[in-house]
Design a protein around this motif. Sequence first.
Motif, PDB file in Angstrom:
ATOM      1  N   ASP A   1      10.454   2.210   3.663  1.00  0.00           N
ATOM      2  CA  ASP A   1      10.873   0.812   3.624  1.00  0.00           C
ATOM      3  C   ASP A   1       9.761  -0.124   4.077  1.00  0.00           C
ATOM      4  O   ASP A   1       9.609  -1.226   3.532  1.00  0.00           O
ATOM      5  CB  ASP A   1      12.111   0.604   4.494  1.00  0.00           C
ATOM      6  CG  ASP A   1      13.391   1.047   3.808  1.00  0.00           C
ATOM      7  OD1 ASP A   1      13.325   1.447   2.635  1.00  0.00           O
ATOM      8  OD2 ASP A   1      14.454   1.005   4.450  1.00  0.00           O
ATOM      9  N   GLU A   2       8.999   0.295   5.075  1.00  0.00           N
ATOM     10  CA  GLU A   2       7.894  -0.560   5.523  1.00  0.00           C
ATOM     11  C   GLU A   2       6.809  -0.642   4.457  1.00  0.00           C
ATOM     12  O   GLU A   2       6.213  -1.703   4.250  1.00  0.00           O
ATOM     13  CB  GLU A   2       7.306  -0.053   6.832  1.00  0.00           C
ATOM     14  CG  GLU A   2       6.269  -1.010   7.406  1.00  0.00           C
ATOM     15  CD  GLU A   2       5.791  -0.624   8.786  1.00  0.00           C
ATOM     16  OE1 GLU A   2       5.294  -1.532   9.497  1.00  0.00           O
ATOM     17  OE2 GLU A   2       5.885   0.553   9.158  1.00  0.00           O
TER      18      GLU A   2
ATOM     19  N   SER B   1       8.170  -3.030   1.923  1.00  0.00           N
ATOM     20  CA  SER B   1       8.175  -4.414   2.399  1.00  0.00           C
ATOM     21  C   SER B   1       6.785  -5.013   2.339  1.00  0.00           C
ATOM     22  O   SER B   1       6.631  -6.210   2.074  1.00  0.00           O
ATOM     23  CB  SER B   1       8.744  -4.505   3.821  1.00  0.00           C
ATOM     24  OG  SER B   1       7.843  -3.972   4.772  1.00  0.00           O
TER      25      SER B   1
ATOM     26  N   LEU C   1      15.830  -3.960   0.016  1.00  0.00           N
ATOM     27  CA  LEU C   1      15.382  -4.177   1.392  1.00  0.00           C
ATOM     28  C   LEU C   1      16.207  -5.271   2.061  1.00  0.00           C
ATOM     29  O   LEU C   1      16.554  -6.270   1.419  1.00  0.00           O
ATOM     30  CB  LEU C   1      13.906  -4.587   1.408  1.00  0.00           C
ATOM     31  CG  LEU C   1      12.889  -3.542   0.960  1.00  0.00           C
ATOM     32  CD1 LEU C   1      11.501  -4.165   0.869  1.00  0.00           C
ATOM     33  CD2 LEU C   1      12.862  -2.352   1.910  1.00  0.00           C
ATOM     34  N   ALA C   2      16.490  -5.102   3.331  1.00  0.00           N
ATOM     35  CA  ALA C   2      17.184  -6.139   4.088  1.00  0.00           C
ATOM     36  C   ALA C   2      16.292  -7.366   4.207  1.00  0.00           C
ATOM     37  O   ALA C   2      15.063  -7.251   4.312  1.00  0.00           O
ATOM     38  CB  ALA C   2      17.551  -5.622   5.481  1.00  0.00           C
TER      39      ALA C   2
ATOM     40  N   ASP D   1      15.789  -9.328   6.559  1.00  0.00           N
ATOM     41  CA  ASP D   1      15.103  -9.484   7.837  1.00  0.00           C
ATOM     42  C   ASP D   1      14.292  -8.247   8.239  1.00  0.00           C
ATOM     43  O   ASP D   1      13.960  -8.075   9.406  1.00  0.00           O
ATOM     44  CB  ASP D   1      16.107  -9.801   8.945  1.00  0.00           C
ATOM     45  CG  ASP D   1      17.178  -8.710   9.084  1.00  0.00           C
ATOM     46  OD1 ASP D   1      17.203  -7.785   8.245  1.00  0.00           O
ATOM     47  OD2 ASP D   1      17.981  -8.793  10.036  1.00  0.00           O
ATOM     48  N   ILE D   2      13.968  -7.401   7.269  1.00  0.00           N
ATOM     49  CA  ILE D   2      13.242  -6.179   7.603  1.00  0.00           C
ATOM     50  C   ILE D   2      11.847  -6.474   8.137  1.00  0.00           C
ATOM     51  O   ILE D   2      11.290  -5.720   8.923  1.00  0.00           O
ATOM     52  CB  ILE D   2      13.151  -5.237   6.371  1.00  0.00           C
ATOM     53  CG1 ILE D   2      12.622  -3.865   6.793  1.00  0.00           C
ATOM     54  CG2 ILE D   2      12.274  -5.838   5.277  1.00  0.00           C
ATOM     55  CD1 ILE D   2      12.680  -2.830   5.698  1.00  0.00           C
ATOM     56  N   SER D   3      11.290  -7.606   7.727  1.00  0.00           N
ATOM     57  CA  SER D   3       9.939  -7.972   8.144  1.00  0.00           C
ATOM     58  C   SER D   3       9.829  -9.482   8.221  1.00  0.00           C
ATOM     59  O   SER D   3      10.217 -10.183   7.284  1.00  0.00           O
ATOM     60  CB  SER D   3       8.916  -7.430   7.135  1.00  0.00           C
ATOM     61  OG  SER D   3       7.690  -8.106   7.224  1.00  0.00           O
TER      62      SER D   3
ATOM     63  N   HIS E   1       9.938 -12.135   5.051  1.00  0.00           N
ATOM     64  CA  HIS E   1      10.877 -13.251   5.054  1.00  0.00           C
ATOM     65  C   HIS E   1      10.146 -14.580   4.884  1.00  0.00           C
ATOM     66  O   HIS E   1      10.553 -15.434   4.085  1.00  0.00           O
ATOM     67  CB  HIS E   1      11.658 -13.250   6.366  1.00  0.00           C
ATOM     68  CG  HIS E   1      12.639 -14.369   6.483  1.00  0.00           C
ATOM     69  ND1 HIS E   1      13.877 -14.335   5.890  1.00  0.00           N
ATOM     70  CD2 HIS E   1      12.564 -15.572   7.116  1.00  0.00           C
ATOM     71  CE1 HIS E   1      14.525 -15.455   6.151  1.00  0.00           C
ATOM     72  NE2 HIS E   1      13.760 -16.221   6.901  1.00  0.00           N
TER      73      HIS E   1
END
Length: 238
Positions: A63-64, A67, A122-123, A125-127, A131
């Motif tokens: 995920d990172e 992102s 991806l959410a 607010d993941i990063s 955002h």
Amino acid sequence: MSWRKEQGRTERGYHHGNLKEALLQAALDLIAKKGAAGFTFADAARIAGVSPAAPYRHFRDRDELLSNIAQRGFEQFESALSEAWDDGRPDTVSAFERVGKAYLAFAREKPAFYSAMFESGLAADISAGLHAAAERAFAVIRAAAERLAALAPQGSPRPPALMMALHIWSMSHGVASLFARGDAARRKLPMSAEELLEAEVLIYLRGLGFLADRKAAASDSADPKPSGRPSGPWGSPK
């Protein structure tokens, strides 16, 4: 491929400082082939020619990695939209039409980035970096919507600029996803994707009673130039 060979390639990439870029490029290649949900962290390592453990030097998890790609995509997206908007020159409507074309061009020319940005799940607010980059890109669409709102006839109902921005963004995104990408729908259109979006937005604006043709817009150079930016996450107010 033996572990020893992978280890050697990993060490060369790491010492040369290009392991992170190699992994990002490998992930982009995989997204282009399989979509944002179609690959694993280990797949990216294999394509980059490194050991399965090597990606953890730069990314916490898949995920990172995604992102980071999505953030870079939004940064390029913002640049493309801003260049097309050009602060509404020479007039609001023609400048906005350029924004729509830039939106479709980005989806067509950079489908892997587009998929990471909008189809990765991806959410929001993941990063913080992702955002912020998404907010800046949406701010271009909102700025155009604010300028368009200023063209509404005196006394006519005027929806909030943010609502207009969300409506126009939704239309642009729908046309881009369905008709402006080689990996999307195969339905043939009787016009180009750009012409479809232009007609759709024009119908929307005229339905609201807005002054939305080039001849009328040519006299809008004195429009107020609102500087407000969206305060909520991408696509929604706080």
